[in-house]
Design a protein around this motif. Structure first.
Motif, mmCIF file in Angstrom:
data_model
loop_
_atom_site.group_PDB
_atom_site.id
_atom_site.type_symbol
_atom_site.label_atom_id
_atom_site.label_comp_id
_atom_site.label_asym_id
_atom_site.label_seq_id
_atom_site.Cartn_x
_atom_site.Cartn_y
_atom_site.Cartn_z
ATOM 1 N N THR A 36 6.422 4.386 -0.316
ATOM 2 C CA THR A 36 4.980 4.899 0.041
ATOM 3 C C THR A 36 3.975 3.570 -0.073
ATOM 4 O O THR A 36 2.925 3.843 0.147
ATOM 5 C CB THR A 36 4.359 6.099 -0.416
ATOM 6 N N THR A 39 1.603 2.816 2.810
ATOM 7 C CA THR A 39 0.539 4.178 3.040
ATOM 8 C C THR A 39 -0.432 3.748 1.724
ATOM 9 O O THR A 39 -1.649 3.650 2.101
ATOM 10 C CB THR A 39 1.293 5.456 2.973
ATOM 11 N N GLU A 40 -0.028 3.732 0.550
ATOM 12 C CA GLU A 40 -1.204 3.361 -0.317
ATOM 13 C C GLU A 40 -1.621 2.180 -0.434
ATOM 14 O O GLU A 40 -2.885 2.139 -0.683
ATOM 15 C CB GLU A 40 -0.356 3.325 -1.932
ATOM 16 N N THR A 42 -2.847 0.895 2.510
ATOM 17 C CA THR A 42 -3.939 1.143 3.513
ATOM 18 C C THR A 42 -4.936 2.100 3.031
ATOM 19 O O THR A 42 -6.121 2.037 3.162
ATOM 20 C CB THR A 42 -3.170 1.475 4.640
ATOM 21 N N GLY A 43 -4.481 3.253 2.302
ATOM 22 C CA GLY A 43 -5.242 4.187 1.699
ATOM 23 C C GLY A 43 -6.153 3.711 0.673
ATOM 24 O O GLY A 43 -7.487 4.023 0.500
#
Length: 64
Positions: A36, A39-40, A42-43
């Protein structure tokens, strides 16, 4: 690194930055294992600049 809520210290600014780099890598490693990481990153408002054998984590205008 206020964006991530992480801090580091050292005898000089350069050592503190290196310690922060290591801390960020430790912070991101579990997400890499889980698959992940993208995703992390970007988040968290980060991005990675891939420079061949070396990757740089970038927070806003500052690289780690």
């Amino acid at each position: 690194c206020p964006l991530l809520g992480l801090a580091a210290h050292g005898h000089s600014v350069e050592i503190a930055k290196r310690n922060l780099e290591r801390l960020v890598l430790l912070y991101l490693r579990p997400f890499e294992r889980q698959g992940t990481l993208a995703t992390e990153i970007t988040g968290a408002g980060l991005h990675i600049e891939d420079e061949g054998a070396e990757m740089t984590v970038v927070v806003g205008d500052d690289s780690l």
